[in-house]
Motif scaffolding. Structure first.
Motif, mmCIF file in Angstrom:
data_model
loop_
_atom_site.group_PDB
_atom_site.id
_atom_site.type_symbol
_atom_site.label_atom_id
_atom_site.label_comp_id
_atom_site.label_asym_id
_atom_site.label_seq_id
_atom_site.Cartn_x
_atom_site.Cartn_y
_atom_site.Cartn_z
ATOM 1 N N ARG A 37 -67.224 -100.457 -24.449
ATOM 2 C CA ARG A 37 -67.085 -101.004 -25.797
ATOM 3 C C ARG A 37 -68.025 -102.194 -25.951
ATOM 4 N NH1 ARG A 37 -62.726 -99.548 -28.840
ATOM 5 N NH2 ARG A 37 -62.886 -101.492 -30.028
ATOM 6 N N TYR A 38 -68.574 -102.327 -27.153
ATOM 7 C CA TYR A 38 -69.335 -103.518 -27.523
ATOM 8 C C TYR A 38 -68.578 -104.146 -28.694
ATOM 9 C CZ TYR A 38 -73.059 -101.465 -24.715
ATOM 10 O OH TYR A 38 -73.788 -100.925 -23.678
ATOM 11 N N GLY A 39 -67.766 -105.137 -28.397
ATOM 12 C CA GLY A 39 -66.919 -105.702 -29.445
ATOM 13 C C GLY A 39 -65.964 -104.646 -29.954
ATOM 14 N N PRO A 40 -65.899 -104.449 -31.275
ATOM 15 C CA PRO A 40 -64.980 -103.445 -31.821
ATOM 16 C C PRO A 40 -65.506 -102.012 -31.732
ATOM 17 C CG PRO A 40 -66.161 -104.521 -33.604
ATOM 18 C CD PRO A 40 -66.585 -105.223 -32.340
ATOM 19 N N ALA A 41 -66.775 -101.850 -31.358
ATOM 20 C CA ALA A 41 -67.395 -100.515 -31.353
ATOM 21 C C ALA A 41 -67.228 -99.840 -29.994
ATOM 22 C CB ALA A 41 -68.875 -100.621 -31.694
ATOM 23 N N THR A 42 -66.802 -98.588 -30.023
ATOM 24 C CA THR A 42 -66.681 -97.794 -28.798
ATOM 25 C C THR A 42 -67.964 -96.997 -28.612
ATOM 26 O OG1 THR A 42 -64.291 -97.603 -29.015
ATOM 27 C CG2 THR A 42 -65.396 -95.984 -27.625
ATOM 28 N N ALA A 43 -68.707 -97.323 -27.555
ATOM 29 C CA ALA A 43 -69.956 -96.604 -27.265
ATOM 30 C C ALA A 43 -69.692 -95.371 -26.418
ATOM 31 C CB ALA A 43 -70.942 -97.530 -26.554
ATOM 32 N N LEU A 44 -68.791 -95.489 -25.435
ATOM 33 C CA LEU A 44 -68.464 -94.368 -24.559
ATOM 34 C C LEU A 44 -66.945 -94.255 -24.463
ATOM 35 C CD1 LEU A 44 -71.004 -94.904 -21.625
ATOM 36 C CD2 LEU A 44 -71.239 -93.400 -23.608
ATOM 37 N N ASP A 45 -66.468 -93.026 -24.549
ATOM 38 C CA ASP A 45 -65.026 -92.791 -24.588
ATOM 39 C C ASP A 45 -64.660 -91.672 -23.609
ATOM 40 O OD1 ASP A 45 -62.382 -92.843 -25.327
ATOM 41 O OD2 ASP A 45 -62.673 -91.726 -27.189
ATOM 42 N N GLY A 46 -64.922 -91.934 -22.321
ATOM 43 C CA GLY A 46 -64.609 -90.938 -21.294
ATOM 44 C C GLY A 46 -65.740 -89.976 -21.007
ATOM 45 N N MET A 47 -66.988 -90.390 -21.163
ATOM 46 C CA MET A 47 -68.145 -89.526 -20.927
ATOM 47 C C MET A 47 -68.138 -88.991 -19.496
ATOM 48 S SD MET A 47 -70.954 -88.425 -22.546
ATOM 49 C CE MET A 47 -71.482 -89.646 -23.764
ATOM 50 N N THR A 48 -68.195 -87.657 -19.358
ATOM 51 C CA THR A 48 -68.115 -87.016 -18.044
ATOM 52 C C THR A 48 -69.016 -85.790 -17.996
ATOM 53 O OG1 THR A 48 -65.804 -87.715 -17.757
ATOM 54 C CG2 THR A 48 -66.578 -85.893 -16.385
ATOM 55 N N PHE A 49 -69.928 -85.740 -17.044
ATOM 56 C CA PHE A 49 -70.764 -84.557 -16.818
ATOM 57 C C PHE A 49 -71.545 -84.745 -15.522
ATOM 58 C CE2 PHE A 49 -73.553 -87.409 -19.188
ATOM 59 C CZ PHE A 49 -74.753 -87.316 -18.499
#
Length: 305
Positions: free
Chosen positions: A14-26
């Motif tokens: 997260r960058y402040g209130p923004a979610t950049a990655l939410d469980g990225m998996t590969f």
């Protein structure tokens, strides 16, 4: 060759209130060109920066050959990366830009000459890199990624600024690297370039993976059970196929797309009615069509229609 699979597991950022990655998996494995695609803001660049230890994840991990990149003593010999082709000193020559990178890894000047020739920059080696075109800077960045002869390569938008000759060269070059058993991860917005090159595709949207599949499988799924019928008599052909149970949509002056009828039945219907057609074949979606369908609900920035 050492296993240097690129593994991304449960990354959250997260960058402040923004979610950049939410469980990225590969994973991006050896012997494959893995395309990494998604709309703007999907988290691709953030993921790559975390792989390289440039950003810290709030949760999850990113590994190269089962180890964090920052723990590697000579990282360029494990993973070569290009994130920003403009990250260079403009007054340095292309050769000198690579020399200081090589020296940081204990590599000699001979390897610098080898990679410059590999990417086609030999004649421009002693020119100031600040005068390079964007396509030439991309080639220089790829040369830097190859300095340590790494078994894994990670490139962010490497086709940007490439002329047609450069695009053709890069496609073949990356395929050749994968054929040597290397792991090749390529982020791109250009589906047309990935379709002829990538073996596998990771599609991201809003910080998570939407699809993780072989390119052929994605295209087959997007193609569905559709038929393409080309005819100069669209109205009666549409009526005949609809009467037989087909769902018909006109997509061009002489092109119909039909769902719900197998090809042999459609041929039999049109032949029995003596209706002419110049083409009747299963529809094969492009990678771009498959991508747009997958990311339809994951686009944050869309122009008004």
């Amino acid at each position: 060759m050492t296993d240097t699979t690129i593994e991304v597991a449960g990354l959250r950022k997260r960058y402040g209130p923004a979610t950049a990655l939410d469980g990225m998996t590969f994973t991006a494995g050896p012997g494959l060109v893995t395309g990494f695609v998604g709309p703007n803001g999907a988290g691709k660049s953030t993921t790559m920066r975390i792989v390289l230890g440039l950003h810290a994840a709030d949760a999850g991990q990113a590994l190269v050959g089962r180890r964090p990149y920052r723990s590697l003593a000579r990282p360029l010999m494990h993973l070569g990366a290009l994130l920003d082709a403009s990250a260079l000193h403009p007054a340095r020559s292309g050769r000198n830009h690579l020399l200081w990178l090589a020296q940081s890894q204990g590599l000699g000047s001979r390897r610098v000459g080898e990679v410059m020739e590999m990417v086609g920059l030999g004649p421009a080696a002693r020119r100031p890199a600040g005068g390079y075109s964007l396509g030439m800077r991309q080639r220089l960045g790829i040369a830097a990624a190859l300095l340590g002869d790494p078994p894994a390569i990670m490139l962010d938008e490497p086709f940007n600024g490439m002329d047609p000759e450069g695009v053709v060269w890069l496609r073949g070059f990356l395929r050749a690297l994968a054929a040597e058993g290397r792991s090749v991860l390529v982020s791109s917005h250009l589906m047309s370039e990935l379709q002829g090159m990538a073996d596998h595709l990771v599609v991201a949207g809003r910080g998570r993976v939407i699809a993780d599949s072989g390119v052929a499988e994605l295209i087959a799924a997007a193609s569905g059970d559709r038929l393409r019928v080309r005819t100069g008599r669209s109205a009666p052909v549409t009526a005949a196929l609809a009467a037989a149970g087909g769902q018909v949509v006109q997509e061009g002056e002489d092109l119909l797309v039909v769902r719900g009828l197998p090809a042999d039945q459609a041929v039999a219907v049109l032949t029995a009615a003596a209706l002419p057609f110049s083409e009747l074949a299963p529809h094969r979606a492009s990678l771009e069509e498959a991508y747009l369908e997958l990311t339809r609900d994951a686009v944050d920035y869309r122009a008004a229609s």
